[in-house]
Design a protein around this motif. Sequence first.
Motif, short mmCIF file in Angstrom:
data_model
loop_
_atom_site.label_atom_id
_atom_site.label_comp_id
_atom_site.label_asym_id
_atom_site.label_seq_id
_atom_site.Cartn_x
_atom_site.Cartn_y
_atom_site.Cartn_z
N VAL A 1 -18.64 4.21 2.03
CA VAL A 1 -19.07 5.25 1.10
C VAL A 1 -17.95 6.24 0.84
O VAL A 1 -17.73 6.68 -0.30
N THR A 2 -17.21 6.57 1.88
CA THR A 2 -16.08 7.50 1.73
C THR A 2 -15.02 6.92 0.80
O THR A 2 -14.47 7.62 -0.05
N ALA A 3 -14.73 5.63 0.96
CA ALA A 3 -13.76 4.98 0.08
C ALA A 3 -14.22 5.04 -1.37
O ALA A 3 -13.42 5.29 -2.29
N LEU A 4 -15.51 4.82 -1.60
CA LEU A 4 -16.06 4.90 -2.95
C LEU A 4 -15.93 6.32 -3.50
O LEU A 4 -15.56 6.51 -4.67
N VAL B 1 -1.42 -0.78 6.63
CA VAL B 1 -1.99 -2.06 6.21
C VAL B 1 -2.50 -1.98 4.77
O VAL B 1 -2.22 -2.85 3.94
N TYR B 2 -3.25 -0.92 4.47
CA TYR B 2 -3.73 -0.74 3.10
C TYR B 2 -2.56 -0.58 2.13
O TYR B 2 -2.59 -1.08 1.01
N ALA B 3 -1.53 0.12 2.57
CA ALA B 3 -0.36 0.34 1.72
C ALA B 3 0.34 -0.98 1.39
O ALA B 3 0.83 -1.17 0.27
N SER B 4 0.41 -1.88 2.37
CA SER B 4 1.07 -3.17 2.12
C SER B 4 0.34 -3.95 1.03
O SER B 4 0.97 -4.56 0.15
N PHE B 5 -0.99 -3.94 1.07
CA PHE B 5 -1.75 -4.64 0.04
C PHE B 5 -1.66 -3.90 -1.30
O PHE B 5 -1.55 -4.52 -2.36
N ALA B 6 -1.68 -2.56 -1.25
CA ALA B 6 -1.54 -1.78 -2.48
C ALA B 6 -0.19 -2.03 -3.13
O ALA B 6 -0.08 -2.04 -4.37
N LEU B 7 0.86 -2.23 -2.33
CA LEU B 7 2.17 -2.53 -2.88
C LEU B 7 2.16 -3.85 -3.65
O LEU B 7 2.82 -3.98 -4.69
N ALA B 8 1.42 -4.84 -3.14
CA ALA B 8 1.32 -6.11 -3.85
C ALA B 8 0.63 -5.92 -5.20
O ALA B 8 1.07 -6.47 -6.23
N SER C 1 1.68 4.02 -4.02
CA SER C 1 0.86 3.03 -3.34
C SER C 1 0.91 3.22 -1.83
O SER C 1 -0.11 3.14 -1.14
N VAL C 2 2.11 3.49 -1.31
CA VAL C 2 2.26 3.71 0.12
C VAL C 2 1.59 5.01 0.55
O VAL C 2 0.83 5.06 1.53
N VAL C 3 1.84 6.07 -0.20
CA VAL C 3 1.22 7.36 0.12
C VAL C 3 -0.29 7.26 0.01
O VAL C 3 -1.04 7.77 0.86
N GLY C 4 -0.77 6.59 -1.04
CA GLY C 4 -2.21 6.41 -1.20
C GLY C 4 -2.81 5.63 -0.05
O GLY C 4 -3.90 5.96 0.44
N GLY C 5 -2.11 4.59 0.41
CA GLY C 5 -2.60 3.82 1.54
C GLY C 5 -2.66 4.64 2.82
O GLY C 5 -3.64 4.58 3.56
N LEU C 6 -1.63 5.45 3.06
CA LEU C 6 -1.61 6.29 4.26
C LEU C 6 -2.70 7.36 4.21
O LEU C 6 -3.38 7.61 5.21
N MET D 1 -9.88 -11.15 4.76
CA MET D 1 -9.18 -10.14 3.98
C MET D 1 -10.04 -9.54 2.87
O MET D 1 -9.55 -8.72 2.10
N ASP D 2 -11.29 -9.92 2.78
CA ASP D 2 -12.12 -9.47 1.65
C ASP D 2 -12.25 -7.96 1.58
O ASP D 2 -12.18 -7.36 0.49
N SER D 3 -12.44 -7.31 2.71
CA SER D 3 -12.59 -5.85 2.69
C SER D 3 -11.31 -5.16 2.25
O SER D 3 -11.34 -4.06 1.68
N VAL D 4 -10.18 -5.81 2.50
CA VAL D 4 -8.89 -5.21 2.13
C VAL D 4 -8.76 -5.12 0.62
O VAL D 4 -8.04 -4.27 0.10
N VAL D 5 -9.43 -6.01 -0.11
CA VAL D 5 -9.39 -5.95 -1.57
C VAL D 5 -9.86 -4.58 -2.04
O VAL D 5 -9.25 -3.93 -2.89
N VAL D 6 -10.97 -4.12 -1.45
CA VAL D 6 -11.54 -2.83 -1.84
C VAL D 6 -10.63 -1.68 -1.44
O VAL D 6 -10.24 -0.85 -2.27
N TYR D 7 -10.27 -1.63 -0.15
CA TYR D 7 -9.49 -0.50 0.34
C TYR D 7 -8.06 -0.50 -0.23
O TYR D 7 -7.50 0.56 -0.52
N GLY D 8 -7.48 -1.68 -0.39
CA GLY D 8 -6.15 -1.76 -0.99
C GLY D 8 -6.16 -1.32 -2.43
O GLY D 8 -5.24 -0.63 -2.90
#
Length: 292
Positions: free
Chosen positions: A266-269, A17-24, A241-246, A219-226
Amino acid sequence: MQQFMTTLLGGLTLGAVYASFALALCLIWRSTRVVNFAQAPMAMVTTYVGLEVIEATGSYWLGFAVALAAGFVLGALVERLLVRHVEGAGDLNIVILTLGLFVALHGLAALVFGSDYRSFPAPFGLKGLHVGGHNVAITPFGVFTIVAVGIVLVLLVLLFRSTDVGLRMRAAAFSPEVARLLGVRVGAMLTLGWALAAVVGSLAGLLIAGGNLVFPQYMDSVVVYGFVAAVLGGLDSPVGSVVGGLILGLVLSFVSGYVAGDLVPVTALIVLVGVLLVRPGGLFSHVAERRV
């Protein structure tokens, strides 16, 4: 062992899911050199459009197709009607514009579609797969999510590496003046870049919504994680982007499953700061962009 497999498979699905948004984000960066912070609310709006079609017709796949088409149109309109008027005025102006669009689309969606939670259907089952007499902690829709992201990745790689259109899009983004001298229709390429990125973003919105509740801020949280996933892999690399998302999905899943769910943001940060300090271009960056 069961908990490990559950956490692992859950992380892969979440990472897709994160990878799909990162691809965009990657697509619009490669084609326009802009980070679009309004990508999430744009996807949210098209997801609502798809939901309206699904509820009116009873066909998930028709709503799916309409949502992607709506993303293409919305992306093109945003570039033509808004972004084009601030192009060349500085990168900060475009960033501020996308942030303003982020707020405006939330308000517009609440007015048009309402603020109530609404159930979004999924085309496949949401129960874990049953393989060889054992339950596997991944759903058919999770498999669909991973496959869909893989297909988009292959298409983007082919677009930028094997087609004249992809080459023209990158030329228009990196050096519009030279591209114009070579006969590239820079304006059309930038519009196409925004439109295609919005399509990929719409796909991310549909994948996140499937089997869940949707509302204007879903989808707001996806902005950060994507964004973290895109930076981790490299904003200029679809594969990254895909590898980073995975990777991010797995890391956050194991932190949530074995440490504490409250530590996920916090981990994402920490991941974002660590990448920016150690390898600012991302794991898949090759050379630094040359500036004159």
